[in-house]
Design an enzyme around this catalytic site. Structure first.
Site, mmCIF file in Angstrom:
data_model
loop_
_atom_site.group_PDB
_atom_site.id
_atom_site.type_symbol
_atom_site.label_atom_id
_atom_site.label_comp_id
_atom_site.label_asym_id
_atom_site.label_seq_id
_atom_site.Cartn_x
_atom_site.Cartn_y
_atom_site.Cartn_z
ATOM 1 N N LYS A 288 0.850 -1.186 0.000
ATOM 2 C CA LYS A 288 0.000 0.000 0.000
ATOM 3 C C LYS A 288 0.889 1.241 0.000
ATOM 4 O O LYS A 288 1.831 1.344 0.778
ATOM 5 C CB LYS A 288 -0.913 -0.002 1.227
ATOM 6 C CG LYS A 288 -2.003 1.065 1.200
ATOM 7 C CD LYS A 288 -2.975 0.892 2.364
ATOM 8 C CE LYS A 288 -4.080 1.958 2.302
ATOM 9 N NZ LYS A 288 -5.040 1.821 3.421
ATOM 10 N N GLU A 377 -18.650 -5.577 11.729
ATOM 11 C CA GLU A 377 -19.577 -4.804 12.551
ATOM 12 C C GLU A 377 -20.543 -5.687 13.331
ATOM 13 O O GLU A 377 -20.863 -5.404 14.498
ATOM 14 C CB GLU A 377 -20.362 -3.820 11.674
ATOM 15 C CG GLU A 377 -19.517 -2.717 11.071
ATOM 16 C CD GLU A 377 -18.814 -3.104 9.784
ATOM 17 O OE1 GLU A 377 -18.089 -2.267 9.221
ATOM 18 O OE2 GLU A 377 -18.989 -4.263 9.332
ATOM 19 N N ARG A 405 -24.991 -2.437 8.934
ATOM 20 C CA ARG A 405 -24.684 -3.860 8.733
ATOM 21 C C ARG A 405 -25.036 -4.703 9.961
ATOM 22 O O ARG A 405 -25.184 -5.912 9.847
ATOM 23 C CB ARG A 405 -23.194 -4.024 8.436
ATOM 24 C CG ARG A 405 -22.729 -3.356 7.159
ATOM 25 C CD ARG A 405 -21.232 -3.495 7.009
ATOM 26 N NE ARG A 405 -20.844 -3.235 5.641
ATOM 27 C CZ ARG A 405 -19.823 -3.820 5.028
ATOM 28 N NH1 ARG A 405 -19.091 -4.702 5.673
ATOM 29 N NH2 ARG A 405 -19.527 -3.537 3.790
#
Length: 648
Positions: A288, A377, A405
């Site tokens: 990244k 979540e 969610r």
């Protein structure tokens, strides 16, 4: 400032142009694409490190696959900047995340190359599998579907559910696991450790192929069959390496890991995989922030750094003549430590957002009492419920839009069991440039209908601290929601002593005449500004900060409706079923008659822009509130029956 693309990139207006280049030219395309992303984001802002990490993969995918007929699903959209630039949006890319400009994420309405809208994580495999199943059903045997999923997104249960189905769906889908050990913060959990083991172990496919070739030299026949050789190879593979067991146990053929920054290797591998039918997974290793050294070293900081000097790496910060209020998230992060030092029962939980929620402060200071559970979540809410059954006071910090969610877990595991989980919903309301996938528009409406819930919203930092203090007291035995917006508050001297707030009690901030402004949460500050403007015009509305959307302060509402027949409600949530709707319900239930206007997020999808631009568009900034009050004052009579909302 005009930013020009490189020589090759400026001639690429679609993947068809890319395909006209030689393999040898792809190295230069990657260099130019990476530099163009750096040039644009440094000047105009946006997400940064994620797209740099998949430049080679993006080029290889569009070089090999017949997009948009072949369908790419990016997960999450942070990594899709290169994809946008290569698919006809290069010259408009500077408008990325700006009001009325390109979306920061793939968006179906924006381009035929954006096959699926993605803002949250972990949806790509399900979507790509659906596309692959549809292609099979329609007889489009040459059509390919590819899901590009980050390893952080792999931690969500939805990704495992999709892989579990993909293995038996007999559809031609390729899952590309972009393994960089990062989402926004460093990845956590057993899956991260497992992928690290794969990376450090001999590549499974090479080992399997070597064994297969060796066994192939043995004389087949005389009791030794090719099937027996296959079983021997599988047994040896199981003894020597566990690298593919997880994925192949789900009946996904595993390839890799390979270097995700070797463009030629990627092109050759994807070309081969395109011809292999059925469900399969390609594991690539990337960095990244690749190509920008500072982003490679600190990937969290450079996930979305804002504007910066691309030469020095200095991030441009706003300059102010005086001290500024802190962000709400930092007030949460620092206040929970204060509370935890006083109360050893307090714990903190967040699903992959320790930096965004500022729970990182507690994780650094109290690592045994604060947890990042990954992009999960649902698990975060039920884990918090489990901790609460043992008498602990758990602050579960989730972005408002991400809490959607975990709705079932809030109902089934928290509310029904009446467990006092404290749910801090960061990024409530309109979040700005991230747009509709991240706006926290619906939490008041979808939580207000659940029994046993307390739903609160602070107007400032001091109120946030006091609500946090109130929620963790033993006297509170109910699920307690505290919702607050992204960005700065309003108080310089925010670190006030903790005070208990009576649950369900609002406050009158200002008495007045003719019109009452009834607000919930941070937009109360917009109302205060509107009142200052109205005062210069000879108008004197009253202002009430309700603090709670549930339970409502009925005593205060009786006072309001007894005195005023013109009322403006203000909230940073949807006008359908939200706080204003609760006020109308109260009015009808108790037989009051008044002209009520609800200001908030309208019943439509609100796109991206700065929060200031979006508040103005939706009509609940200070100017919008003032206009609503002026319009009401001009009305000399009110309707006999309640006038159910004029949506703004």
């Amino acid at each position: 400032m005009e930013i020009s693309p490189g020589e090759l990139l400026k001639a690429i207006n679609s993947p068809a142009d890319l395909k006209n280049l030689s393999r040898e030219q792809l190295h230069k395309v990657c260099d130019e694409l990476r530099q163009y992303i750096i040039d644009i984001v440094s000047v105009h802002g946006g997400h940064f490190a994620a797209s740099l990490g998949v430049v080679e993969l993006t080029v290889a995918l569009h070089y090999i696959y017949n997009t948009p007929y072949d369908q790419l699903v990016w997960d999450v959209g942070h990594q899709a900047y290169g994809h946008k630039i290569l698919t006809g949006r290069r010259d408009n890319f500077y408008t990325n995340r700006k009001y009325h400009g390109l979306s920061g994420f793939p968006k179906r309405g924006e381009s035929e190359y954006d096959t699926f809208g993605v803002g949250h994580s972990s949806t790509s495999i399900s979507a790509a599998l659906g596309m692959a199943m549809a292609a099979k059903y329609k007889g489009e045997t040459d059509r390919k579907s590819v899901a590009i999923i980050g390893d952080g997104a792999m931690t969500a249960g939805m990704a495992f559910e999709a892989m579990n189905h993909a293995g038996v769906a007999d559809s031609d889908v390729l899952i590309i696991l972009n393994d960089n050990c990062m989402s926004i913060d460093p990845n956590v959990g057993a899956l991260k450790e497992y992928l690290t083991d794969i990376t450090l172990s001999p590549t499974y496919n090479k080992f399997k192929d070597d064994v297969w070739k060796a066994l192939g030299k043995l004389p087949v026949g005389k009791g030794f069959t090719r099937s027996m050789a296959h079983k021997v190879a599988e047994s040896l593979k199981g003894m020597m390496s566990s690298s593919a067991n997880l994925f192949e146990s789900l009946k996904l053929r595993y390839f890799g890991p390979i270097d995700g920054h070797n463009i030629i290797k990627l092109v050759d591998t994807l070309k081969d995989l395109r011809e292999i039918p059925g469900p399969k997974i390609l594991h690539i290793i990337t960095k990244k922030g690749k190509g920008y050294s500072l982003a490679e070293k600190d990937q969290t900081k450079w996930h979305a750094p804002g504007l910066f000097d691309k030469i020095t790496g200095e991030i441009v910060k706003k300059k102010f003549d005086s001290p500024q209020p802190p962000k709400y998230q930092d007030v949460f992060g620092l206040s929970i430590i204060e509370l935890a030092e006083q109360n050893d029962k307090i714990m903190g939980v967040t699903p992959a957002m320790p930096s965004g929620s500022s729970l990182k402060f507690m994780m650094n200071k109290m690592p045994d009492r604060s947890f990042d559970v990954g992009i999960c979540e649902q698990h975060a809410v039920t884990l918090s419920a489990g901790l609460a059954t043992q008498g602990l006071r758990v602050f579960c910090n989730i972005y408002s839009s991400f809490m959607q969610r975990a709705f079932d877990q809030v109902v089934h595991d928290v509310a029904i069991q009446k467990l006092p989980v404290i749910m801090c919903l960061d990024r409530a309301g309109l979040v700005g440039e991230d747009g509709p996938t991240h706006h926290g528009a619906y939490d008041i409406a979808y939580l207000r209908c659940i029994p046993n819930m307390v739903i609160s919203a602070p107007m400032n930092e001091s109120e946030l601290r006091n609500l946090m203090y109130t929620a963790q007291l033993e006297s509170n035995q109910l699920p307690f929601v505290i919702r607050y917006p992204r960005g700065e508050g309003v108080l310089i001297n925010w670190k006030t002593p903790f005070e208990e707030i009576t649950i369900g009690k609002g406050r009158k901030l200002k008495d007045g005449e003719d019109v009452a402004i009834v607000s919930l949460g941070h937009p109360g500050n917009f109302a205060t500004a509107a009142i200052r403007e109205l005062k210069t015009q000879g108008l004197n509305p009253a202002h009430y900060d309700m603090r709670f959307a549930k339970p409502l302060d009925e005593e205060l509402l009786h006072e309001i409706f007894s005195k005023f027949d013109k009322i403006v409600t203000v909230e940073d949530g949807t006008v359908v079923g939200g706080f204003g709707s609760a006020i109308l319900e109260f009015m009808t239930m108790h037989g009051y008659k008044a002209d009520v206007k609800i200001l908030g997020i309208p019943d439509r999808i609100v796109e991206h822009g700065t929060p200031k631009e979006l508040h103005k568009e939706c009509g609940y900034d200070a100017q919008g509130i003032a206009e609503a009050v002026r319009a009401m004052v001009k009305t000399t009579t009110y309707t006999i029956e309640p006038r159910f909302i004029e949506l703004q």
